[in-house]
Design an enzyme around this catalytic site. Structure first.
Site, PDB file in Angstrom:
ATOM      1  N   CYS A 150       3.785   4.958  -9.087  1.00 53.45           N
ATOM      2  CA  CYS A 150       2.709   4.913  -8.231  1.00 53.45           C
ATOM      3  C   CYS A 150       3.138   5.644  -6.976  1.00 53.45           C
ATOM      4  O   CYS A 150       2.363   5.591  -5.932  1.00 53.45           O
ATOM      5  CB  CYS A 150       2.626   3.419  -7.802  1.00 53.45           C
ATOM      6  SG  CYS A 150       4.115   2.715  -7.404  1.00 53.45           S
ATOM      7  N   CYS A 181     -17.388   2.472   5.538  1.00 54.17           N
ATOM      8  CA  CYS A 181     -16.919   1.085   6.281  1.00 54.17           C
ATOM      9  C   CYS A 181     -16.467   1.402   7.944  1.00 54.17           C
ATOM     10  O   CYS A 181     -16.277   2.245   8.390  1.00 54.17           O
ATOM     11  CB  CYS A 181     -15.481   1.105   5.714  1.00 54.17           C
ATOM     12  SG  CYS A 181     -14.528  -0.413   6.341  1.00 54.17           S
ATOM     13  N   CYS A 216      -8.703   0.624  10.863  1.00 53.54           N
ATOM     14  CA  CYS A 216      -7.840  -0.034   9.732  1.00 53.54           C
ATOM     15  C   CYS A 216      -7.010   1.121   9.006  1.00 53.54           C
ATOM     16  O   CYS A 216      -7.521   2.210   8.794  1.00 53.54           O
ATOM     17  CB  CYS A 216      -8.939  -0.503   8.540  1.00 53.54           C
ATOM     18  SG  CYS A 216      -8.165  -1.259   7.105  1.00 53.54           S
ATOM     19  N   ASP A 254       8.443   1.805 -15.154  1.00 53.31           N
ATOM     20  CA  ASP A 254       7.232   1.393 -14.186  1.00 53.31           C
ATOM     21  C   ASP A 254       7.609   0.866 -12.807  1.00 53.31           C
ATOM     22  O   ASP A 254       7.611  -0.125 -12.662  1.00 53.31           O
ATOM     23  CB  ASP A 254       6.102   0.655 -14.851  1.00 53.31           C
ATOM     24  CG  ASP A 254       4.740   0.500 -14.111  1.00 53.31           C
ATOM     25  OD1 ASP A 254       4.688   1.059 -12.930  1.00 53.31           O
ATOM     26  OD2 ASP A 254       3.868  -0.247 -14.402  1.00 53.31           O
ATOM     27  N   GLN A 266      -1.962  -4.490 -11.979  1.00 55.02           N
ATOM     28  CA  GLN A 266      -2.895  -3.447 -11.375  1.00 55.02           C
ATOM     29  C   GLN A 266      -3.933  -3.959 -11.117  1.00 55.02           C
ATOM     30  O   GLN A 266      -4.846  -4.899 -11.281  1.00 55.02           O
ATOM     31  CB  GLN A 266      -3.350  -2.569 -12.645  1.00 55.02           C
ATOM     32  CG  GLN A 266      -2.143  -1.636 -13.249  1.00 55.02           C
ATOM     33  CD  GLN A 266      -1.570  -0.682 -12.279  1.00 55.02           C
ATOM     34  OE1 GLN A 266      -2.051  -0.228 -11.543  1.00 55.02           O
ATOM     35  NE2 GLN A 266      -0.507  -0.553 -12.536  1.00 55.02           N
ATOM     36  N   GLU A 297      12.662  -7.250 -16.535  1.00 57.42           N
ATOM     37  CA  GLU A 297      12.025  -7.644 -15.268  1.00 57.42           C
ATOM     38  C   GLU A 297      12.737  -8.667 -14.482  1.00 57.42           C
ATOM     39  O   GLU A 297      13.322  -9.336 -14.977  1.00 57.42           O
ATOM     40  CB  GLU A 297      10.267  -8.093 -15.693  1.00 57.42           C
ATOM     41  CG  GLU A 297       9.800  -8.927 -14.445  1.00 57.42           C
ATOM     42  CD  GLU A 297       9.256  -8.076 -13.675  1.00 57.42           C
ATOM     43  OE1 GLU A 297       8.991  -6.865 -13.553  1.00 57.42           O
ATOM     44  OE2 GLU A 297       9.547  -8.532 -12.161  1.00 57.42           O
TER      45      GLU A 297
END
Ligand SMILES: C[S@@+](CC[C@H](N)C(=O)[O-])C[C@H]1O[C@@H](n2cnc3c(N)ncnc32)[C@H](O)[C@@H]1O
Length: 441
Positions: free
Chosen positions: A390, A79, A87, A363, A265, A320
């Site tokens: 994550c 890239c 970036c 999660d 995701q 949620e």
């Protein structure tokens, strides 16, 4: 203790030996005892590091600008935006995919060791694809110069900076879905997306790690629903302040309705990998007819897995906080009458849920679940807790809390769901530690 010599200044170039990879997408090096976190480097390399941040009495940050001794798995980053001062969307494009996964595995293992006192080998599994064109969702910013086309337009932010890296068809973002950079290059922010930019205000050039966004920059979400690598994707755009359309994502034989700017995701193979890993984690412990919770459940991806496991005589509760997501979850789970959808924050809802559950899947966002929630879950004594994480540091902290509360990590899978970046998705399984007294025992 030796005194640190604060002789490094921003812009200095020093020759350093590069040490281990650390959480955050950089490696650790030392200059006369002072820690320097170095981007664009690999462990074991030697090279010239340009200092980008230096605070008296503290660590510095830098970027490897000239490699004197390269890791055998160093590659030339494809890239054009991936370079010193460039970036910040990718961290490991200068390494082969295999080496990237080794680095991520080392970070997860190190966080578990440092924060939870666990010494265990970690393997990061590759997902299908070549590691490019996988990002089905991006949130990019519009620079102040986008209106008169006098400078970079719309794109990701530069590393540890508010500056926007403009992308277009000639110089696209290589991890974004095909077509996204071309679409971004043709966009102009609507007036409603300008969140209070003062006329004539100059761009803020602070380098504060991008932790706080320059608030006046309009941001746009680009979403390529149904991305599977076989065709150029249709790209949907949603500006900040607007409400996005609902799109369809397919996982195996199931369709899910998701807001284009809501959570899903971003790697097209991640949802399948995670649902399989969660299915496997609860397989022997969640009985038909049992009760399971899916905390931070989004539009119901993992609730669906749990509904299949408990069958029609069981019960699954999704919690949620985003009411748009729960409205869609109601639709997505309509064929499972055993699913109950609760709109609210997990920390407020826990005491009101039916229980105790046989299994809990959680999660949480990057910050993790935290001590209170981990302790409350352990006190309920589920047979299994499955934690989709994550952030390896949050996973390490929450693993330590669960261990104190009587739950041991029994299995860990890690997936390269964000190739070229430092990020990794883990699925950790905890069971009551042998000999510990839990509520269900
Ligand atoms: C990482 S996503 C997981 C979504 C879902 N499990 C999936 O796989 O699609 C985290 C979700 O938690 C929600 N969330 C964040 N903080 C929350 C809280 N305190 N209580 C409940 N939900 C929360 C977010 O809106 C987001 O949908």
């Amino acid at each position: 203790m030796a005194e640190l010599i604060d002789d490094l200044r921003v812009g200095d170039e020093v020759e350093l030996e590069i040490g281990a990879v650390a959480h955050g997408g950089h490696c650790v090096a030392r200059h006369e005892g002072r820690v320097v976190f170095v981007r664009l480097a690999l462990p074991g390399e030697r090279g010239i590091v340009r200092i980008t941040e230096a605070r008296p009495g503290s660590f510095c940050r830098g970027e490897l600008v000239h490699v004197l001794q390269a890791d055998p798995q160093r590659v030339s980053a494809p890239c054009r935006h991936y370079r010193p001062g460039g970036c910040g969307g990718c961290d490991f494009q200068h390494a082969t995919g295999e080496r990237q996964r080794e680095l991520k595995a080392a970070v997860v293992a190190e966080q578990l060791r440092r924060l939870a006192g666990l010494d265990r080998p970690v393997t990061v599994e590759a997902l299908p694809g070549d590691g490019f064109g996988w990002r089905s969702r991006v949130r990019w910013a519009a620079s102040p110069s986008v209106l008169d086309r006098s400078g970079p337009g719309i794109g990701p932010r530069a590393a540890r900076s508010h500056q926007v890296v403009g992308v277009d068809g000639d110089q696209p973002c290589l991890i974004a879905a095909p077509g996204m950079s071309e679409v971004a290059a043709g966009l102009t922010p609507p007036p409603s997306a300008h969140r209070g930019r003062r006329p004539g205000a100059q761009p803020d050039r602070r380098r504060d790690g991008g932790r706080s966004r320059r608030p006046e920059d309009p941001e746009v979400t680009l979403c390529a629903p149904g991305l599977d690598g076989s065709d150029a994707a249709e790209v949907v755009t949603v500006w900040s302040g607007q409400s996005g359309p609902v799109v369809t994502e397919t996982v195996g034989d199931r369709d899910f309705q998701v807001a284009a700017d809501g959570f899903w995701q971003v790697h097209p193979a991640a949802a399948v990998a995670l649902t399989r890993a969660v299915t496997e984690a609860v397989a022997d412990v969640l009985p038909a007819g049992g009760l399971a919770w899916d905390l931070y459940g989004g539009v119901g991806l993992l609730t669906e897995v749990l509904c299949r496991a408990v069958g029609p005589s069981g019960e699954v509760v999704l919690v949620e906080s985003d009411s748009r997501a729960t409205a869609l979850a109601e639709q997505n789970l309509a064929r499972h009458p055993q699913a109950e959808v609760v709109t609210g924050r997990v920390e407020h809802a826990l005491d009101t849920l039916p229980g105790p559950p046989h299994a809990v899947v959680l999660d949480p966002p990057r910050s993790g679940a935290g001590r209170e929630i981990c302790r409350s879950l352990a006190a309920l004594g589920p047979e299994v807790i499955v934690y989709v994480a994550c952030d390896p540091a949050a996973l390490g902290r929450d693993t330590a809390t669960l261990a104190e509360a009587g739950y041991e990590l029994t299995a860990l899978r890690a997936f390269d769901a964000f190739p070229q970046t430092q990020h990794v998705e883990c699925v950790a399984t905890y069971r009551p530690a042998r000999g510990s007294a839990t509520a269900s025992s």
